[in-house]
Design an enzyme around this catalytic site. Structure first.
Site, PDB file in Angstrom:
ATOM      1  N   ARG A  80      50.796  34.832  64.568  1.00 13.79           N
ATOM      2  CA  ARG A  80      51.620  33.964  63.612  1.00 13.79           C
ATOM      3  C   ARG A  80      50.829  34.236  62.434  1.00 13.79           C
ATOM      4  NH1 ARG A  80      53.735  27.918  63.910  1.00 13.79           N
ATOM      5  NH2 ARG A  80      53.784  27.595  61.635  1.00 13.79           N
ATOM      6  N   LYS A 137      63.858  28.060  51.644  1.00 16.78           N
ATOM      7  CA  LYS A 137      63.215  28.257  52.729  1.00 16.78           C
ATOM      8  C   LYS A 137      64.340  29.186  53.371  1.00 16.78           C
ATOM      9  CE  LYS A 137      61.880  26.384  57.300  1.00 16.78           C
ATOM     10  NZ  LYS A 137      61.484  24.906  57.579  1.00 16.78           N
ATOM     11  N   ASN A 160      64.618  22.162  54.442  1.00 17.85           N
ATOM     12  CA  ASN A 160      65.720  22.800  55.570  1.00 17.85           C
ATOM     13  C   ASN A 160      66.869  22.008  55.032  1.00 17.85           C
ATOM     14  OD1 ASN A 160      63.733  23.779  57.605  1.00 17.85           O
ATOM     15  ND2 ASN A 160      63.037  21.521  57.796  1.00 17.85           N
ATOM     16  N   TRP A 191      54.686  28.094  69.481  1.00 16.06           N
ATOM     17  CA  TRP A 191      54.660  26.577  69.329  1.00 16.06           C
ATOM     18  C   TRP A 191      54.090  25.778  70.240  1.00 16.06           C
ATOM     19  CZ3 TRP A 191      60.640  25.628  67.769  1.00 16.06           C
ATOM     20  CH2 TRP A 191      61.053  26.303  66.659  1.00 16.06           C
ATOM     21  N   GLU A 246      62.180  29.193  60.599  1.00 15.93           N
ATOM     22  CA  GLU A 246      62.549  28.280  61.564  1.00 15.93           C
ATOM     23  C   GLU A 246      64.026  27.819  61.711  1.00 15.93           C
ATOM     24  OE1 GLU A 246      58.149  25.555  61.470  1.00 15.93           O
ATOM     25  OE2 GLU A 246      59.743  25.194  59.975  1.00 15.93           O
ATOM     26  N   ARG A 252      60.064  30.252  49.458  1.00 17.98           N
ATOM     27  CA  ARG A 252      59.025  30.146  50.193  1.00 17.98           C
ATOM     28  C   ARG A 252      58.587  31.240  51.205  1.00 17.98           C
ATOM     29  NH1 ARG A 252      59.553  26.007  54.063  1.00 17.98           N
ATOM     30  NH2 ARG A 252      57.491  24.877  53.314  1.00 17.98           N
ATOM     31  N   ASP A 284      49.822  26.420  58.945  1.00 17.78           N
ATOM     32  CA  ASP A 284      50.693  25.554  58.842  1.00 17.78           C
ATOM     33  C   ASP A 284      50.057  24.121  58.323  1.00 17.78           C
ATOM     34  OD1 ASP A 284      53.114  24.124  58.237  1.00 17.78           O
ATOM     35  OD2 ASP A 284      53.880  24.150  60.200  1.00 17.78           O
ATOM     36  N   GLU A 292      61.840  14.247  56.649  1.00 27.48           N
ATOM     37  CA  GLU A 292      61.059  15.040  57.420  1.00 27.48           C
ATOM     38  C   GLU A 292      59.561  15.039  57.285  1.00 27.48           C
ATOM     39  OE1 GLU A 292      62.928  18.563  58.547  1.00 27.48           O
ATOM     40  OE2 GLU A 292      61.145  19.593  59.051  1.00 27.48           O
ATOM     41  N   ARG A 293      58.841  14.444  58.231  1.00 30.02           N
ATOM     42  CA  ARG A 293      57.459  14.527  57.910  1.00 30.02           C
ATOM     43  C   ARG A 293      57.145  13.323  56.868  1.00 30.02           C
ATOM     44  NH1 ARG A 293      57.051  16.915  62.719  1.00 30.02           N
ATOM     45  NH2 ARG A 293      57.693  19.173  62.691  1.00 30.02           N
ATOM     46  N   LYS A 341      52.055  28.597  51.443  1.00 32.19           N
ATOM     47  CA  LYS A 341      51.417  27.562  52.035  1.00 32.19           C
ATOM     48  C   LYS A 341      49.633  27.896  51.713  1.00 32.19           C
ATOM     49  CE  LYS A 341      54.698  25.437  54.887  1.00 32.19           C
ATOM     50  NZ  LYS A 341      54.949  24.525  56.308  1.00 32.19           N
ATOM     51  N   GLU A 362      51.280  15.028  57.647  1.00 32.15           N
ATOM     52  CA  GLU A 362      51.887  15.603  58.920  1.00 32.15           C
ATOM     53  C   GLU A 362      50.861  15.910  59.944  1.00 32.15           C
ATOM     54  OE1 GLU A 362      54.233  19.164  58.627  1.00 32.15           O
ATOM     55  OE2 GLU A 362      54.530  19.288  60.791  1.00 32.15           O
TER      56      GLU A 362
HETATM   57  C1  BDP Z   1      56.149  22.633  59.184  1.00 30.27           C
HETATM   58  C2  BDP Z   1      56.742  21.381  59.510  1.00 30.27           C
HETATM   59  C3  BDP Z   1      58.240  21.417  59.448  1.00 30.27           C
HETATM   60  C4  BDP Z   1      58.562  21.755  57.941  1.00 30.27           C
HETATM   61  C5  BDP Z   1      58.007  23.302  58.015  1.00 30.27           C
HETATM   62  C6  BDP Z   1      58.250  23.929  56.613  1.00 30.27           C
HETATM   63  O1  BDP Z   1      56.479  20.846  60.940  1.00 30.27           O
HETATM   64  O2  BDP Z   1      58.874  20.044  59.575  1.00 30.27           O
HETATM   65  O3  BDP Z   1      60.015  22.122  57.780  1.00 30.27           O
HETATM   66  O4  BDP Z   1      56.666  23.103  58.391  1.00 30.27           O
HETATM   67  O5  BDP Z   1      57.375  23.974  55.800  1.00 30.27           O
HETATM   68  O6  BDP Z   1      54.731  22.201  59.004  1.00 30.27           O
HETATM   69  O7  BDP Z   1      59.297  24.332  56.523  1.00 30.27           O
END
Ligand code: BDP
Length: 648
Positions: A289, A241, A164, A480, A245, A278, A318, A121-122, A313, A346
């Site tokens: 947000r 996490k 995830n 989004w 999401e 997280r 983000d 992912e990313r 973060k 990303e």
């Molecule tokens: C976002 C990403 C996503 C990640 C999410 C995360 O787009 O793919 O799963 O953060 O940090 O920036 O959980």
């Protein structure tokens, strides 16, 4: 010269005289590295407690033509060996060396967002390094090289799988695979951690709930943790996490984040394991947000067990090219916090754009005192590509993350310098200075051509690579969509987070809150983050906001053109393969910068109604053509992707 050697292009066969107190997997590595590459006086490794040295700290002393490396631990000595070699490779004077080094953090951790099917992912550097199908029987050489690279910069933990998280990672079968990796990493001082899915007891063993207060659930986790430690005695712990999401979490069962984290922490406690929980949470509610993580976590301050670290973060939204720091830092005085940086790009041009991120992370540390944090984590940019990171210069971000996690007071310039000298060998000083300048300017260049003056999240849906400030998708979550963030209209542009708007400013300490709240004192780099600003607003330069915006985009493009010139001028001094790779990536970056500039200016011009100042480069695209550019939607973040692809 495919870049696979990273910054570790050490000389071979130096035959140095090295002595160690004993044989052990870790000390043997230190001794071998030095024997092969150290070109100076004999080196003695000494294990010794010392008031000034933390567990992984070390001292390097040069006396009577002998060098002594001292540390209370074997890992500390391994770090000392790599430090000594770094001094040699960067031309530092080792004869006068009297170095004492202690890490700023005990936990310096990479987070891999790697899936079990080897997609990342990313990730923009090929597949996941972990070949789950072949593990545990077939062990790629790269596992060891990976551990070595991390040890050379002091990274001592790695979370192997995506936040995830698939529950499968905790199955007996996969734990054997994890063990195989942990065994390889151990001598390098690199501990293994796993991301866990909060609903694992339901998914793996059909429990009817994952409620953290349920006895069966508690027992399940206790047993699972016991099973893990039986096979991986130095296992580090879990990264979670939850309720973010679409991931499951304690809130699904009416419990708080603290209750969820504490249940896992209690299971890990007897083994000294930790939970990194997280704080990346937000929902499509009315609340801005940028405020949501704070609103949800700040009230939980003091409620977490002491082996929980809340992982936040760096910014409140983000990983945008530029964000103010997240106000959660400083707001949770009774909870250990760790910062999460994103090493993978990303939101910074993936592995196509040259963006050296140390200056961005240093900017964070200007606001958040390093000593106020318990640890740092970086989302890895590593994959199966020969050069590991997809772009030679992206290796510098892995390197810089490790160096800053060890010591946040190091300067971006010194880290760039170290990396350049080790990666490309020594250059004439003017070339070296130019390359360093290119690196140091590169993050700001990306900010300029993507999202200057506090703009954020105007990326194309899903892939986060190109611009799509106009993006509108029927039925999509409003938070989004780019218009949620830029709010452009006839009057102006920007998100009003002042006391007249969402009042996100109030989450900051009073002096900053005041400064950010006032359009005249708010730093211009955050202006459109905190304010909806009229197009004609006078900026410090004397220009209108519109003209200033145009100049920033234009500057960004010109900066990339300068990088091309700097790089081409270095051709004589760089091997052909890496030279051409970077040269062609810079061409992509230059084209993308123009794409960003034209897309954003032509689109926002529809609102400002003002001309693009005549002194700057004219657009070369038509807006309607740019609006047709769609890269494939291919990630989890877009659960309705079939619908969307059809809509296009
Ligand atoms: C976002 C990403 C996503 C990640 C999410 C995360 O787009 O793919 O799963 O953060 O940090 O920036 O959980």
């Amino acid at each position: 010269e495919d870049g696979s050697h990273l910054w570790l292009r050490l000389p071979a066969n130096a035959h140095a005289e090295i002595s160690a107190p004993r044989q052990s997997p870790t000390l043997n590595i230190a001794v071998e590295e030095l024997q092969q590459a150290w070109k100076g006086a004999p080196v003695r490794l000494v294990i010794q407690k010392d008031k000034q040295l933390q567990a992984e700290g070390f001292r390097i002393r040069h006396e009577d033509n002998k060098i002594t490396l001292t540390s209370p631990t074997e890992t500390g000595l391994l770090y000392a060996a790599y430090h000594l070699l770094r001094m040699q490779e960067t031309g530092q004077n080792v004869v006068e060396a009297q170095t004492t080094e202690n890490p700023a953090y005990n936990l310096r951790i990479l987070n891999h967002w790697d899936n079990m099917d080897r997609t990342v992912e990313r990730g923009y550097a090929g597949q996941s390094l972990w070949n789950w199908e072949e593990l545990p029987n077939t062990l790629s050489d790269r596992y060891k090289e990976y551990a070595r690279a991390n040890a050379s910069i002091g990274i001592n933990g790695t979370v192997l799988n995506n936040v995830n998280a698939s529950p499968k990672i905790l199955s007996a079968e996969y734990l054997q695979k994890v063990k195989a990796l942990a065994d390889i990493f151990r001598p390098y001082g690199l501990r293994v951690y796993l991301s866990v899915n909060f609903a694992s007891p339901m998914a793996l063993d059909s429990l009817s709930t994952a409620d953290p207060l349920d006895k069966e659930v508690i027992r399940w986790w206790k047993n699972k943790v016991k099973e893990i430690y039986r096979i991986i005695p130095d296992f580090g712990g879990f990264l979670v996490k939850a309720n973010s999401e679409g991931q499951p979490g304690p809130c699904d069962f009416g419990r708080t984040h603290a209750e969820g984290a504490n249940m896992l922490a209690d299971a890990l406690k007897p083994y000294k394991g930790i939970v990194m929980w997280r704080a990346f949470v937000y929902s499509p509610s009315d609340a801005d947000r940028a405020k949501q993580a704070y609103l949800e976590f700040e009230p939980l301050d003091g409620q977490f067990r002491n082996n929980v670290i809340v992982q936040v973060k760096n910014g409140p939204i983000d990983f945008q090219p530029r964000e103010p720091y997240s106000p959660l830092f400083g707001a949770m005085q009774h909870t250990p916090l760790m910062a999460e940086f994103q090493v993978t790009q990303e939101y910074l041009g993936h592995s196509n754009h040259l963006a050296y991120l140390a200056p961005m992370w240093k900017e964070f540390f200007e606001f958040v005192a390093p000593a106020s944090l318990k640890a740092v984590a970086g989302v890895a940019n590593i994959g199966t590509d020969a050069n590991w990171c997809g772009h030679t210069f992206a290796q510098a971000n892995w390197y810089a993350f490790g160096r800053l996690a060890w010591q946040p007071s190091l300067s971006s310039g010194n880290i760039a310098d170290e990396w350049l000298k080790q990666t490309f060998g020594s250059q004439p000083s003017d070339i070296n200075a130019q390359l360093k300048k290119m690196m140091l300017d590169s993050h700001e260049a990306v900010v300029n051509y993507m999202m200057p003056l506090g703009l954020h999240h105007i990326f194309a849906w899903g892939h986060h690579y190109g611009p799509e400030p106009w993006c509108s998708i029927p039925g999509a979550r409003p938070d989004w969509l780019p218009s949620y963030y830029h709010r452009a209209d006839k009057q102006g542009i920007g998100f009003d987070r002042s006391s007249k708007g969402s009042n996100a400013v109030a989450q900051y300490p009073e002096t900053l809150a005041k400064q950010y709240d006032n359009i005249d004192t708010c730093p211009e780099e955050y202006l459109l983050w905190f304010h909806h600003v009229p197009w004609s607003h006078r900026m410090k330069s004397g220009r209108s906001l519109w003209d200033e915006l145009c100049h920033h985009y234009d500057n960004g493009v010109r900066q990339v053109r300068d990088f091309q010139k700097i790089w081409d001028a270095a051709e004589k001094y760089i091997d052909a393969e890496r030279f051409h790779e970077v040269q062609s990536k810079l061409k992509i970056q230059a084209r993308d910068a123009v794409w960003w500039k034209d897309a954003c200016l032509l689109y926002f011009q529809e609102f400002s109604g003002m001309p693009i100042p005549y002194e700057i480069e004219r657009p070369i695209h038509e807006l309607k053509d740019l609006q047709k550019v769609h890269l494939p939607i291919s990630n989890y973040e877009c659960p309705t992707k079939e619908l969307l692809n059809k809509n296009r």
